[in-house]
Design an enzyme around this catalytic site. Sequence first.
Site, PDB file in Angstrom:
ATOM      1  N   LYS A  15       0.858  -1.188   0.000  1.00 29.28           N
ATOM      2  CA  LYS A  15       0.000   0.000   0.000  1.00 29.28           C
ATOM      3  C   LYS A  15       0.893   1.237   0.000  1.00 29.28           C
ATOM      4  O   LYS A  15       1.464   1.609   1.015  1.00 29.28           O
ATOM      5  CB  LYS A  15      -0.920   0.059   1.221  1.00 29.28           C
ATOM      6  CG  LYS A  15      -1.966   1.168   1.027  1.00 29.28           C
ATOM      7  CD  LYS A  15      -2.477   1.771   2.307  1.00 29.28           C
ATOM      8  CE  LYS A  15      -1.697   2.954   2.799  1.00 29.28           C
ATOM      9  NZ  LYS A  15      -1.790   4.171   1.979  1.00 29.28           N
ATOM     10  N   GLU A  41      -1.246   7.433  -0.237  1.00 24.38           N
ATOM     11  CA  GLU A  41      -2.344   7.916  -1.090  1.00 24.38           C
ATOM     12  C   GLU A  41      -1.909   9.096  -1.957  1.00 24.38           C
ATOM     13  O   GLU A  41      -2.533   9.405  -2.961  1.00 24.38           O
ATOM     14  CB  GLU A  41      -3.553   8.299  -0.230  1.00 24.38           C
ATOM     15  CG  GLU A  41      -3.304   9.334   0.861  1.00 24.38           C
ATOM     16  CD  GLU A  41      -2.811   8.716   2.190  1.00 24.38           C
ATOM     17  OE1 GLU A  41      -2.170   7.645   2.151  1.00 24.38           O
ATOM     18  OE2 GLU A  41      -3.059   9.315   3.244  1.00 24.38           O
ATOM     19  N   GLY A  45       6.932   5.195   8.104  1.00 20.69           N
ATOM     20  CA  GLY A  45       6.091   6.390   8.237  1.00 20.69           C
ATOM     21  C   GLY A  45       6.285   7.029   9.588  1.00 20.69           C
ATOM     22  O   GLY A  45       7.375   6.954  10.175  1.00 20.69           O
ATOM     23  N   THR A  49       1.619   6.547  13.592  1.00 22.14           N
ATOM     24  CA  THR A  49       0.998   5.479  12.804  1.00 22.14           C
ATOM     25  C   THR A  49       1.720   4.164  13.047  1.00 22.14           C
ATOM     26  O   THR A  49       1.097   3.101  13.086  1.00 22.14           O
ATOM     27  CB  THR A  49       0.988   5.853  11.303  1.00 22.14           C
ATOM     28  OG1 THR A  49       0.408   7.159  11.172  1.00 22.14           O
ATOM     29  CG2 THR A  49       0.166   4.883  10.489  1.00 22.14           C
ATOM     30  N   GLY A  50       3.034   4.224  13.255  1.00 19.59           N
ATOM     31  CA  GLY A  50       3.798   3.016  13.588  1.00 19.59           C
ATOM     32  C   GLY A  50       3.282   2.385  14.878  1.00 19.59           C
ATOM     33  O   GLY A  50       3.185   1.156  14.992  1.00 19.59           O
ATOM     34  N   GLU A  80      10.236   1.430  10.194  1.00 18.92           N
ATOM     35  CA  GLU A  80      11.194   2.533  10.047  1.00 18.92           C
ATOM     36  C   GLU A  80      10.422   3.824  10.219  1.00 18.92           C
ATOM     37  O   GLU A  80       9.589   4.179   9.384  1.00 18.92           O
ATOM     38  CB  GLU A  80      11.932   2.505   8.712  1.00 18.92           C
ATOM     39  CG  GLU A  80      13.092   3.507   8.781  1.00 18.92           C
ATOM     40  CD  GLU A  80      13.818   3.728   7.469  1.00 18.92           C
ATOM     41  OE1 GLU A  80      14.022   2.761   6.725  1.00 18.92           O
ATOM     42  OE2 GLU A  80      14.164   4.888   7.204  1.00 18.92           O
ATOM     43  N   CYS A  88      13.558  10.780   6.297  1.00 19.36           N
ATOM     44  CA  CYS A  88      13.624  10.262   7.665  1.00 19.36           C
ATOM     45  C   CYS A  88      15.010  10.527   8.240  1.00 19.36           C
ATOM     46  O   CYS A  88      15.153  10.716   9.441  1.00 19.36           O
ATOM     47  CB  CYS A  88      13.269   8.782   7.698  1.00 19.36           C
ATOM     48  SG  CYS A  88      14.173   7.801   6.523  1.00 19.36           S
ATOM     49  N   GLU A 135      10.182  15.809  15.178  1.00 19.18           N
ATOM     50  CA  GLU A 135      10.533  15.746  13.760  1.00 19.18           C
ATOM     51  C   GLU A 135       9.723  16.788  12.999  1.00 19.18           C
ATOM     52  O   GLU A 135       8.493  16.702  12.939  1.00 19.18           O
ATOM     53  CB  GLU A 135      10.233  14.338  13.213  1.00 19.18           C
ATOM     54  CG  GLU A 135      10.692  14.171  11.788  1.00 19.18           C
ATOM     55  CD  GLU A 135      10.489  12.751  11.270  1.00 19.18           C
ATOM     56  OE1 GLU A 135       9.377  12.222  11.419  1.00 19.18           O
ATOM     57  OE2 GLU A 135      11.447  12.188  10.718  1.00 19.18           O
TER      58      GLU A 135
END
Length: 497
Positions: free
Chosen positions: A187, A190, A240, A244-245, A262, A296, A393
């Site tokens: 995936k 988007e 990401g 969300t991780g 990651e 990242c 970040e």
Amino acid sequence: MDASLKPSLPAQPRAFAFHVGGRAVRRGDRDWCVRVSPAHGVEVTRVPACTAADVDAAVAAARRAFAQGIWSRLPGSERAQVLLRAAAGVRERFEELAYWETLETGKPITQARSEVLASAGYYEYAAGVARTLSGDSFNNLGEGMFGLVVREPIGVIGLITPWNFPFLILAERLPFMLAAGCTVVAKPSEFTSATTLMMAEILGEAGLPDGVFNVVTGYGLPVGQAITEHTDIDMVSFTGSVATGQRALAASASNIKKLGLELGGKSPQIVFADADLEAAADGVVYGICLNAGQCCVSGSRLVVEEGIADAFRDLLVDKFSRVRIGDPLDPATQMGAIVTEAHQNKILGYIRSGVADGARLACGGGILDGDGWFITPTLLEGVRSDMAVAREEIFGPVLTMTTFTTPDEAVAIANDSVFGLAASIWTKDLDKALDTMRRVQAGRMWINTTITGGPELPIGGSKQSGNGRETGVYGVEEYTELKSVHIALGQRTPWVQ
Ligand code: TXE
């Protein structure tokens, strides 16, 4: 085309299908994720907004392909042939891949071209590992026993990728999964699905059996979430944000699937007074301007020795002013757009918060007039480690500057972070470089350079930057499961008397 010419915007947006079981799936009535070029403000692509049912269909196709053994049980040499043909396909279509990558991400076309060509190298490298991957044998267990450790592909893998390096991040993972013999449901973000879908075509043309690589497009909710929760997926590789991780980690409890993560970074650039200051300043500017700071591993925290801090700041301000920022389709451009307007606003908010907390704006902090979202390279000096701009970040072209007086203090500042993804050290003193390298907590380090790499060395992070490693031989092993086998030799000593 002539690489010095500026390509035009597409005459009309390109609509893509998603990809399941070796087929492009088109449905006229479905919802779309529409992508507006972040540099030009016009629609460039659209991909289907898939559903959880589409994920089920893709997982079923991947499971079928895995169980049939049409890929997992092939000799490594045959898997290698497919990966090599895929690499050749990437090289043939590199101009087209780079074009759509630039339109969707806003990154400079020259950068997109080199990322696509570099990506081909990852497929070639993984082809080599497909042929050399092996287990182990134990001939030291005594006369009556022999041991084997066998490597087997993990199975069906969910691969969730972000928008900052859509094609390169795919290349750092997919060929390694395929080399191990796994099947995959990917995936992409988007915002940036085009080149992942093009890769599905390239792999099909290279002879990858149907169902081995599937791409389901759409939003994190429901598509990403359905992948992380799916009980018929054996492992998820997620790249990401930390937030969300963490959701992916919780969802993976559904079937105790393995998870490779990651996540973000806040990577220090440690500059000692004895460094080649011109080279270090050039590297520091590159490390925060590459991809408009949306890497990242962006070197977003400058940790510079007190005695040279003012001179180094002046060098940086001069170099920042000379970075060519603007239309990413122009081959002269070095720094392109910010991914979305919302992200631009988030970055500008961080710059304001840094100033409110007492940092000084040495340069930047502006946006460009016209279409698209661009932020000028920004330097905040006088930053303390407790400020949000030094801890969180920002993911934009914003460099914070903090000074140190001793190597111990430099290491302490570098390690004062929840992240541990990458770090750079600039010094001519080899002892100092290696001592600092050993003490800084980071999965990737650079000495007298920054943000460079290739398929040979593993990548990944420590602390909240994630776990697991991608690329290198380790990168293929990550997608295998170990099975140990004891083989009894000779006559069995009876247990039942
Ligand atoms: O990331 P998300 P976003 C950092 C960076 C950035 C921030 C937010 O700081 O500002 O994250 O970016 C999918 N279950 N990085 O919001 O949401 C999503 O569709 C499963 C660092 O874009 O993490 C996309 O495919 N998947 C980073 C992918 O996760 C879900 C690169 C990443 O999106 C999901 C990008 C869910 N519930 C951002 N929700 C890096 N390490 O390079 C979303 N997704």
